[in-house]
Design a protein around this motif. Structure first.
Motif, PDB file in Angstrom:
ATOM      1  N   ASP A   1      31.638  46.020  56.732  1.00  0.00           N
ATOM      2  CA  ASP A   1      32.189  46.647  55.534  1.00  0.00           C
ATOM      3  C   ASP A   1      33.047  45.656  54.754  1.00  0.00           C
ATOM      4  O   ASP A   1      33.085  45.682  53.531  1.00  0.00           O
ATOM      5  CB  ASP A   1      33.020  47.874  55.898  1.00  0.00           C
ATOM      6  N   GLU A   2      33.732  44.759  55.474  1.00  0.00           N
ATOM      7  CA  GLU A   2      34.564  43.755  54.815  1.00  0.00           C
ATOM      8  C   GLU A   2      33.717  42.807  53.976  1.00  0.00           C
ATOM      9  O   GLU A   2      34.128  42.407  52.870  1.00  0.00           O
ATOM     10  CB  GLU A   2      35.374  42.971  55.856  1.00  0.00           C
ATOM     11  N   GLN A   3      32.542  42.435  54.480  1.00  0.00           N
ATOM     12  CA  GLN A   3      31.650  41.580  53.699  1.00  0.00           C
ATOM     13  C   GLN A   3      31.176  42.289  52.435  1.00  0.00           C
ATOM     14  O   GLN A   3      31.147  41.703  51.359  1.00  0.00           O
ATOM     15  CB  GLN A   3      30.447  41.151  54.550  1.00  0.00           C
ATOM     16  N   VAL A   4      30.803  43.547  52.574  1.00  0.00           N
ATOM     17  CA  VAL A   4      30.335  44.306  51.413  1.00  0.00           C
ATOM     18  C   VAL A   4      31.463  44.475  50.404  1.00  0.00           C
ATOM     19  O   VAL A   4      31.257  44.348  49.190  1.00  0.00           O
ATOM     20  CB  VAL A   4      29.751  45.675  51.835  1.00  0.00           C
ATOM     21  N   GLN A   5      32.674  44.726  50.893  1.00  0.00           N
ATOM     22  CA  GLN A   5      33.832  44.845  49.999  1.00  0.00           C
ATOM     23  C   GLN A   5      34.062  43.547  49.239  1.00  0.00           C
ATOM     24  O   GLN A   5      34.307  43.553  48.026  1.00  0.00           O
ATOM     25  CB  GLN A   5      35.090  45.197  50.808  1.00  0.00           C
ATOM     26  N   ALA A   6      33.954  42.400  49.936  1.00  0.00           N
ATOM     27  CA  ALA A   6      34.144  41.100  49.284  1.00  0.00           C
ATOM     28  C   ALA A   6      33.063  40.862  48.232  1.00  0.00           C
ATOM     29  O   ALA A   6      33.348  40.333  47.147  1.00  0.00           O
ATOM     30  CB  ALA A   6      34.136  39.985  50.324  1.00  0.00           C
ATOM     31  N   ILE A   7      31.837  41.247  48.533  1.00  0.00           N
ATOM     32  CA  ILE A   7      30.748  41.105  47.561  1.00  0.00           C
ATOM     33  C   ILE A   7      31.053  41.933  46.322  1.00  0.00           C
ATOM     34  O   ILE A   7      30.999  41.443  45.196  1.00  0.00           O
ATOM     35  CB  ILE A   7      29.401  41.516  48.199  1.00  0.00           C
ATOM     36  N   TYR A   8      31.407  43.199  46.531  1.00  0.00           N
ATOM     37  CA  TYR A   8      31.689  44.060  45.379  1.00  0.00           C
ATOM     38  C   TYR A   8      32.887  43.550  44.581  1.00  0.00           C
ATOM     39  O   TYR A   8      32.864  43.548  43.343  1.00  0.00           O
ATOM     40  CB  TYR A   8      31.923  45.515  45.797  1.00  0.00           C
ATOM     41  N   ASP A   9      33.927  43.106  45.287  1.00  0.00           N
ATOM     42  CA  ASP A   9      35.127  42.642  44.591  1.00  0.00           C
ATOM     43  C   ASP A   9      34.859  41.415  43.730  1.00  0.00           C
ATOM     44  O   ASP A   9      35.606  41.140  42.782  1.00  0.00           O
ATOM     45  CB  ASP A   9      36.251  42.358  45.584  1.00  0.00           C
ATOM     46  N   LEU A  10      33.797  40.681  44.030  1.00  0.00           N
ATOM     47  CA  LEU A  10      33.388  39.557  43.181  1.00  0.00           C
ATOM     48  C   LEU A  10      32.513  40.033  42.025  1.00  0.00           C
ATOM     49  O   LEU A  10      32.784  39.748  40.865  1.00  0.00           O
ATOM     50  CB  LEU A  10      32.632  38.522  44.025  1.00  0.00           C
ATOM     51  N   VAL A  11      31.466  40.787  42.335  1.00  0.00           N
ATOM     52  CA  VAL A  11      30.449  41.083  41.322  1.00  0.00           C
ATOM     53  C   VAL A  11      30.873  42.171  40.336  1.00  0.00           C
ATOM     54  O   VAL A  11      30.270  42.306  39.268  1.00  0.00           O
ATOM     55  CB  VAL A  11      29.091  41.438  41.964  1.00  0.00           C
ATOM     56  N   LYS A  12      31.930  42.900  40.637  1.00  0.00           N
ATOM     57  CA  LYS A  12      32.374  43.941  39.705  1.00  0.00           C
ATOM     58  C   LYS A  12      32.833  43.352  38.373  1.00  0.00           C
ATOM     59  O   LYS A  12      32.935  44.070  37.377  1.00  0.00           O
ATOM     60  CB  LYS A  12      33.496  44.778  40.320  1.00  0.00           C
ATOM     61  N   PHE A  13      33.083  42.041  38.354  1.00  0.00           N
ATOM     62  CA  PHE A  13      33.533  41.401  37.120  1.00  0.00           C
ATOM     63  C   PHE A  13      32.378  40.971  36.217  1.00  0.00           C
ATOM     64  O   PHE A  13      32.616  40.498  35.113  1.00  0.00           O
ATOM     65  CB  PHE A  13      34.434  40.213  37.448  1.00  0.00           C
ATOM     66  N   GLY A  14      31.137  41.110  36.669  1.00  0.00           N
ATOM     67  CA  GLY A  14      30.001  40.792  35.811  1.00  0.00           C
ATOM     68  C   GLY A  14      29.967  41.727  34.606  1.00  0.00           C
ATOM     69  O   GLY A  14      30.244  42.926  34.724  1.00  0.00           O
ATOM     70  N   PRO A  15      29.640  41.210  33.423  1.00  0.00           N
ATOM     71  CA  PRO A  15      29.724  42.030  32.219  1.00  0.00           C
ATOM     72  C   PRO A  15      28.627  43.084  32.118  1.00  0.00           C
ATOM     73  O   PRO A  15      27.503  42.877  32.555  1.00  0.00           O
ATOM     74  CB  PRO A  15      29.578  40.997  31.085  1.00  0.00           C
TER      75      PRO A  15
END
Length: 196
Positions: free
Chosen positions: A30-44
Motif C-alpha cells: 500500500d505504501e508503494q501505491v500511495q507513493a505512486i499516487y502522491d507523485l502522479v496526482k500532479f499531472g495536469p
C-alpha cells in the motif's frame, strides 16, 4: 538539444520500459501505491478535473471475480500479478470542482451540468491520468501491464457503479521470467509531427 531528465530516468520511464506479461510473487505494498499516487496526482488535467479513480484488487475472491471478465489471453496475467488495479473515470467528478478548481467554483454547474458533457471530459482526462499512473508505476521501479481486453460492462457491474466507467485493468509488480514480448515498432518523428 538534449532532455533535462537524466538518461537513466529516461530509460526507466520510456526507452527500457515495457508492458509486463509475467510477474514475480513479490508483493506490491500500500505504501508503494500511495507513493505512486502522491507523485502522479500532479499531472495536469483540464480544469484540474482529476476524474481517475483506482480500485485495487487484493483479495483472492475479488481477483477471481475480475479474472472472469478478462479476455482469455489476459486471464493468467491477471490471476498471478501481485496487484491489479481497475482504472475508471468518475462521471460525477464535477462534484469535486469547487475544491479542485477554487478560482472558479461555478464551473461545476456552468460547464458540467450535462451528463454527456461530463462523460466525455471524464473519459479524456482520466485516460491522461491513467498514462501518468503507468509512468508512476515505472518510477517506483515496478512494471505495469495495462490491458483493455476485458468485458467492460461486466467489470463495471461487478466492481463499480453507474457513475464510474472502467478504462483499463493494470497488472502491477516486479517483472517475472519471460515478461516481455519483442518490442513493437514506433512511428518516426516525421510520420507524426507536421509543421504548418
Amino acid at each position: 538539444m538534449s532532455l533535462v531528465l537524466d538518461p537513466a530516468a529516461q530509460d526507466l520511464l520510456f526507452r527500457e520500459a515495457r508492458t509486463a506479461n509475467t510477474f514475480t510473487d513479490e508483493p506490491v505494498t500500500d505504501e508503494q501505491v500511495q507513493a505512486i499516487y502522491d507523485l502522479v496526482k500532479f499531472g495536469p488535467t483540464s480544469m484540474n478535473q482529476s476524474p481517475l479513480r483506482i480500485t485495487l484488487v487484493r483479495s483472492p475472491e475479488a481477483r477471481e471475480r475480475l479474472v472472469q471478465h478478462m479476455a482469455e489471453g489476459n486471464q493468467p496475467k491477471t490471476a498471478t500479478a501481485p496487484l491489479v488495479a481497475i482504472l475508471s473515470a468518475d462521471n460525477e467528478f464535477h462534484e469535486e470542482l469547487p475544491t479542485l478548481f477554487p478560482h472558479y467554483p461555478q464551473a461545476k454547474d456552468a460547464f458540467f451540468a450535462d451528463r454527456g458533457v461530463r462523460e466525455g471530459n471524464a473519459a479524456l482526462n482520466a485516460a491522461l491520468q491513467a498514462a501518468y499512473f503507468i509512468i508512476g508505476v515505472r518510477a517506483a521501479g515496478l512494471a505495469a501491464g495495462p490491458m483493455t481486453g476485458l468485458d467492460f460492462a461486466g467489470v463495471q457491474k461487478e466492481f463499480l457503479d453507474d457513475d464510474h466507467t472502467p478504462l483499463m485493468v493494470v497488472n502491477i509488480g516486479k517483472p517475472g521470467e519471460d515478461a516481455w514480448f519483442p518490442r513493437s515498432p514506433r512511428l518516426g518523428f516525421d510520420e507524426v509531427v507536421t509543421t504548418v
